[in-house]
Design a protein around this motif. Sequence first.
Motif, PDB file in Angstrom:
ATOM      1  N   LEU A  30       0.824  -1.211   0.000  1.00 51.84           N
ATOM      2  CA  LEU A  30       0.000   0.000   0.000  1.00 51.84           C
ATOM      3  C   LEU A  30       0.857   1.260   0.000  1.00 51.84           C
ATOM      4  CD1 LEU A  30      -2.752  -1.181   2.498  1.00 51.84           C
ATOM      5  CD2 LEU A  30      -3.033  -0.800   0.046  1.00 51.84           C
ATOM      6  N   ALA A  31       1.975   1.211   0.715  1.00 49.84           N
ATOM      7  CA  ALA A  31       2.889   2.361   0.717  1.00 49.84           C
ATOM      8  C   ALA A  31       3.454   2.601  -0.681  1.00 49.84           C
ATOM      9  CB  ALA A  31       4.018   2.129   1.717  1.00 49.84           C
ATOM     10  N   LEU A  32       3.870   1.520  -1.350  1.00 54.06           N
ATOM     11  CA  LEU A  32       4.407   1.650  -2.708  1.00 54.06           C
ATOM     12  C   LEU A  32       3.326   2.106  -3.691  1.00 54.06           C
ATOM     13  CD1 LEU A  32       6.696  -1.524  -2.861  1.00 54.06           C
ATOM     14  CD2 LEU A  32       7.439   0.878  -2.874  1.00 54.06           C
ATOM     15  N   GLY A 151       7.633  -0.750   4.902  1.00 53.00           N
ATOM     16  CA  GLY A 151       6.346  -0.153   4.542  1.00 53.00           C
ATOM     17  C   GLY A 151       6.018   1.049   5.406  1.00 53.00           C
ATOM     18  N   LEU A 152       6.298   0.948   6.710  1.00 55.51           N
ATOM     19  CA  LEU A 152       6.020   2.059   7.618  1.00 55.51           C
ATOM     20  C   LEU A 152       6.909   3.258   7.316  1.00 55.51           C
ATOM     21  CD1 LEU A 152       5.530   0.164  10.997  1.00 55.51           C
ATOM     22  CD2 LEU A 152       3.777   1.338   9.650  1.00 55.51           C
ATOM     23  N   VAL A 153       8.160   2.984   6.984  1.00 60.51           N
ATOM     24  CA  VAL A 153       9.078   4.084   6.638  1.00 60.51           C
ATOM     25  C   VAL A 153       8.613   4.776   5.367  1.00 60.51           C
ATOM     26  CG1 VAL A 153      11.411   4.604   5.833  1.00 60.51           C
ATOM     27  CG2 VAL A 153      11.087   3.132   7.820  1.00 60.51           C
ATOM     28  N   LEU A 154       8.227   4.012   4.362  1.00 60.71           N
ATOM     29  CA  LEU A 154       7.787   4.588   3.091  1.00 60.71           C
ATOM     30  C   LEU A 154       6.452   5.323   3.226  1.00 60.71           C
ATOM     31  CD1 LEU A 154       8.683   1.688   0.617  1.00 60.71           C
ATOM     32  CD2 LEU A 154       9.863   3.874   0.893  1.00 60.71           C
ATOM     33  N   ALA A 155       5.595   4.833   4.122  1.00 58.24           N
ATOM     34  CA  ALA A 155       4.252   5.414   4.246  1.00 58.24           C
ATOM     35  C   ALA A 155       4.188   6.533   5.272  1.00 58.24           C
ATOM     36  CB  ALA A 155       3.254   4.328   4.626  1.00 58.24           C
ATOM     37  N   ALA A 160       0.314   5.900   8.186  1.00 57.55           N
ATOM     38  CA  ALA A 160      -0.088   4.499   8.030  1.00 57.55           C
ATOM     39  C   ALA A 160      -1.135   4.114   9.069  1.00 57.55           C
ATOM     40  CB  ALA A 160       1.137   3.586   8.152  1.00 57.55           C
ATOM     41  N   ILE A 161      -0.945   4.568  10.303  1.00 53.77           N
ATOM     42  CA  ILE A 161      -1.907   4.271  11.365  1.00 53.77           C
ATOM     43  C   ILE A 161      -3.201   5.044  11.133  1.00 53.77           C
ATOM     44  CG2 ILE A 161      -2.354   4.518  13.844  1.00 53.77           C
ATOM     45  CD1 ILE A 161       0.702   3.978  14.211  1.00 53.77           C
TER      46      ILE A 161
END
Length: 198
Positions: A30-32, A151-155, A160-161
């Motif tokens: 989802l981040a990507l 993913g958390l770093v990218l988002a 993200a939360i």
Amino acid sequence: MITGASSMGAGLALMIRARLGAQPWDVLHLALARLLGVSPGTVIIGVSLLVLLFWWPLKQRPGLGTLATTFLPGVCCDLVLSVVPVPADLAPRAALLAGGIGVFSLGTALVIQAGLGPGARDGLMTGACARWGWSVRAVRTSLELGVLALGLVLADPVQAIHTGTAGPGTLAIALTLGPLIGWLLKQRARQREAAATQ
């Protein structure tokens, strides 16, 4: 095999639509998707193809199951996302999460039972275990934590939360998928044994 791979994609979509937290790989997907401006299904397919490149040094061989689980989950995920809205209330969102976990687990069990080759991510795990003698638990946990962190770093963790990409559902998924898939596999094995004795 086709039903299993398609069910995996449908389950992913339901978990995403619940907005209570996706599974670790989907936090990355989802981040990507947001960064690249493409659909989650497109990213799922792209990441699967990228992961397959790491099979070569691990001496893993793809099968028909690998091909099916590379493309069908992404296609079905996008299809289900296009028709299932995000519920406003918590109860239907929790129901979507539970349904997504169930559908994904059933799909995974069907793919495993077909025995036609592992999915890209599972093949990476089993290949690393075979190559270096690491335990499945250690490799699976390391991969899941690694892609979740990326993913958390990218988002952006806060975003993200806030958007429901990561949350309590992520923990629920991590705790329930393995046991549920294991139970489904045992039930199917018992059904086959019963059918063989008749």
